[in-house]
Design an enzyme around this catalytic site. Structure first.
Site, PDB file in Angstrom:
ATOM      1  CD  GLU A   1     -80.167  94.746  11.098  1.00  0.00           C
ATOM      2  OE1 GLU A   1     -79.916  95.901  11.506  1.00  0.00           O
ATOM      3  OE2 GLU A   1     -80.226  94.456   9.893  1.00  0.00           O
TER       4      GLU A   1
ATOM      5  CD  GLU B   1     -82.980  98.189   8.167  1.00  0.00           C
ATOM      6  OE1 GLU B   1     -82.402  99.171   7.671  1.00  0.00           O
ATOM      7  OE2 GLU B   1     -83.040  97.993   9.385  1.00  0.00           O
TER       8      GLU B   1
HETATM    9  C1  GLA Z   1     -79.911  98.634   9.713  1.00  0.00           C
HETATM   10  C2  GLA Z   1     -79.316  97.724   8.660  1.00  0.00           C
HETATM   11  C3  GLA Z   1     -77.993  97.164   9.045  1.00  0.00           C
HETATM   12  C4  GLA Z   1     -77.126  98.194   9.722  1.00  0.00           C
HETATM   13  C5  GLA Z   1     -77.870  98.716  10.928  1.00  0.00           C
HETATM   14  C6  GLA Z   1     -77.078  99.713  11.745  1.00  0.00           C
HETATM   15  O1  GLA Z   1     -80.788  98.030  10.574  1.00  0.00           O
HETATM   16  O2  GLA Z   1     -80.179  96.680   8.305  1.00  0.00           O
HETATM   17  O3  GLA Z   1     -77.371  96.690   7.867  1.00  0.00           O
HETATM   18  O4  GLA Z   1     -76.841  99.230   8.846  1.00  0.00           O
HETATM   19  O5  GLA Z   1     -79.015  99.381  10.472  1.00  0.00           O
HETATM   20  O6  GLA Z   1     -77.808 100.141  12.850  1.00  0.00           O
END
Ligand code: GLA
Ligand code: ZN
Length: 687
Positions: free
Chosen positions: A315, A157
């Site tokens: 995710e 991210e």
């Molecule tokens: C983000 C991050 C993860 C985690 C999630 C929690 O998407 O990439 O590492 O922290 O949030 O929702």
């Protein structure tokens, strides 16, 4: 038959996996063993390993420990589970921050950050880039021939900005390149004669800061462009290092939907496969779940549209997150439904953050497939396992395309410009306005693509361009040609105001050739207070939309210059003047919606324009509010995803084509009932 290659090389199944952090559990061998048993039970076929594992891989500078990772990857592989291997640049070990403080970011107030947290490195720092390239090359050398490793997940991210001296110098260099080393050119484009802000040379320029310059809009825009540039450059440094050693392993990095800090249209040019992290917050009494499906449907479609190819849902949570005020559990069935929604929009994966809840620290209460309790007996685990079993029925969906006849323009740079200018009203809401238009398709069984302002739009029957406030002359010319050649274009208030550097078009809005294309002059724009409404009425029935309606926030005062009024204002001093118009231009039509309507009114109008433009629906256009229909295709078969975001069963009309539901093997056509949170994936003939 047309299919894209699978997102992971030679992996012909829907990927089912997630973030897996064995590095947190190295002193719990029983747990690592148990993970394998549970993964198989849950139908997991991939694990995204070692995100944030720098201190486990390089516990001291130059000392690399890969034995544990070898074992993890091998054990997964023996159990039929492939690895998506992460590079650990999203968070730094303490030794690195201690020895190389310049890796830590500087804030816009000039303070160097301390060690800790994550996603806070300087993107420019040569020493940090060197350390990242080193650990990446160690990983690449070690795993390049390992058949278990299918993809690199670069960092995590990407986000944020750094204001250190190296970043400042890089910003100046970026400006020199953009403005041909000519400070007068920059002064002109930034309109720095205003308030005597003229620069004599590039060295005088700092990034925007609350302590200094922050109201020169061209400056702010170029800083944002620079942040995208330097982030891509950092990403390239990683991708290049990996590809030099292991050119056959594709790279991705996980995006965040419509995150505004980076221009994802640019960033995605630097990766092979697009992936994103999706966290819809269902079950909020103040927002309908079907509206949340619209919001996330749009983000899925934007993500797919970067490459107009299948993407990865990198995710998602099988139940709750831990970062909202109230972290609501997903109700039984919702995880299944929202995962299938992602696949319907073009994802070839369902992946989780996270496989197992961490024992300590900040994400221990974030949802996971495996709870602290540790068994397969909980509700969430069982729902994941049921989904895992059903994903195995979807192999034939892998690599299929999304066919769309409509393109909606969503542009990050336009978003930056809209959010930054002063004037009119703060109630600009670019993303939610685009979403209102998106609903006119997603709620009515029609697929859409999203496009940037730099893309070819000629193949679409209909182009929707909400609030294209900042639009280059080149794009204006493309829009003009598109309509002249027979396309249908919809545009709104607050369009064609400024060029790409936030300089106003002279000669009336909408600027350049748009004034001719729409056959109007938008002389003024009124801004309304939150609860104020203006009355309006349709005066022409040529679209089959009639009656009166209310509008809010923005009201353009328009002059007809060849266009025809479809609706007029019925209150305010501009009562009796047009608010919605259509212009025949060349072989095409240009609709201008000069005032903000709610979603229902927008849909009423836009659906009829879509009908006129010949936009096909996947099923007849009379869906209940809770039901959404999208489709994928290999141009021989069509895969129709029928999804119900309500808790009650709903009746829908599928039309006369019969389809076989891949999930239960039964045939469906005509009027059918779909249960609460129900999903049908109907395979039908494509035509
Ligand atoms: C983000 C991050 C993860 C985690 C999630 C929690 O998407 O990439 O590492 O922290 O949030 O929702
Ligand atoms: Zn920096």
């Amino acid at each position: 038959m047309k299919r894209f290659p699978s997102v992971l090389p030679d992996f012909p199944h829907i990927v089912h996996g997630g973030d897996y952090n064995p590095d947190q559990w190295l002193s719990y061998p029983g747990i690592l063993k148990e993970d394998l048993r549970l993964m198989k039970l849950a139908g997991i076929n991939n694990a995204t390993v070692a995100i944030f594992a720098w201190s486990a891989i390089e516990p001291q500078e130059g000392v690399f420990k890969l034995d544990w990772l070898d074992k993890v990857i091998e054990n997964l592989y023996k159990n039929g589970i492939y690895t998506i291997l992460a590079t650990p640049s999203g968070a730094r070990p303490a030794w690195l921050d201690e020895k190389y403080p310049e890796a830590r970011r500087v804030t816009n107030m000039g303070d160097r950050r301390l060690h800790g947290a994550r996603h806070n490195h300087c993107m420019s720092s040569p020493i940090f880039r060197e350390k990242v390239a080193k650990i990446d090359s160690v990983l690449a050398e070690h795993y390049k021939d390992n058949p278990a490793v299918k993809m690199w997940h670069i960092s995590n991210e990407f986000s944020g900005e750094c204001f250190c001296d190296i970043c400042k110098d890089n910003f100046r260099e970026f400006l020199r390149r953009k403005y041909h080393n000519n400070i007068d050119e920059l002064n002109e484009q930034w309109w720095t004669a205003f308030w005597s802000h003229k620069y004599n040379n590039f060295e005088q320029i700092d990034p925007p800061s609350p302590l200094g310059e922050n109201c020169v809009h061209g400056h702010n825009l170029d800083w944002k462009r620079f942040i995208t540039y330097i982030t891509c450059d950092f990403l390239d440094n990683e991708a290049r290092t990996l590809k030099k050693i292991a050119p056959h392993i594709p790279v991705t990095t996980n995006l965040m939907g419509t995150y505004t800090g980076l221009n994802y249209w640019e960033l995605t040019k630097h990766i092979d496969v697009v992936s994103w992290d999706s966290y819809p917050q269902f079950h909020n009494p103040d927002v309908k779940d079907s509206d949340i499906a619209v919001e996330f449907g749009m983000r899925h479609d934007i993500t797919r549209s970067h490459k107009k190819q299948p993407f990865m849902l990198m995710e998602s949570t099988p139940s709750c997150v831990n970062w909202t005020k109230v972290n609501k559990m997903k109700r039984p069935g919702m995880h299944y439904l929202s995962s299938m929604q992602a696949i319907g929009h073009g994802s070839d994966t369902v992946q989780y953050f996270q496989w197992r809840k961490s024992r300590g620290s900040s994400e221990k209460f974030h949802g996971a497939v495996v709870d602290h309790e540790g068994s397969e007996n909980g509700r969430v685990f069982k729902e994941v396992a049921k989904l895992g079993a059903d994903l195995k029925k979807l192999d034939e969906i892998v690599g299929t395309d999304t066919y769309a006849e409509t393109a909606i323009i969503y542009d990050w740079e336009n978003e930056w410009a809209i959010s930054d200018f002063q004037g009119y009203s703060n109630r600009r809401n670019y993303e939610s306005t685009v979403r209102t238009f998106y609903g006119s398709f997603f709620n009515h069984a029609a697929n859409v693509d999203f496009v940037s302002m730099n893309e070819d739009i000629s193949k679409y029957k209909l182009v929707v361009a909400p609030m294209i406030y900042s639009v280059s002359e080149a794009m204006i010319n493309r829009l003009e040609k598109y309509v002249a050649d027979g396309g249908t274009l919809i545009c709104t208030y607050m369009s064609g105001y400024v060029n790409e550097n936030d300089l106003c078009y002279l000669g009336g809005f909408p600027g350049g050739k748009l004034r001719k294309v729409f056959g109007i002059w938008a002389e003024e724009m009124d801004a309304l207070h939150e609860k104020e409404r203006v009355k309006n009425e349709y005066i022409s029935n040529e679209l089959g939309v009639e009656g009166s309606f209310e509008s809010f926030d923005f009201c353009d005062v328009l002059h007809l210059e060849g266009a025809k009024a479809l609706a007029e204002y019925r209150s305010e001093f501009y009562s009796g003047t047009p608010c919605i118009t259509v212009n025949e231009y060349g072989k095409g039509k240009a609709y201008y919606i000069g005032t903000r309507q709610n979603a229902a009114e927008t849909e009423k109008l836009v659906c009829r324009i879509a009908d006129k433009a010949g936009i096909k629906r996947i099923v007849p256009d009379n869906l209940p509010e809770a039901v959404k229909v999208i489709s994928r295709t290999d141009y021989e078969n069509e895969y129709v995803f029928v999804t119900n975001y309500g808790t009650e069963s709903e009746k829908i009309d599928l039309g006369c084509k019969t389809g076989t539901n891949l999930l239960d093997g039964k045939e469906y056509s005509g009027c059918v009932e779909i249960s609460g949170y129900g999903v049908l994936i109907l395979k039908r003939e494509y035509n």
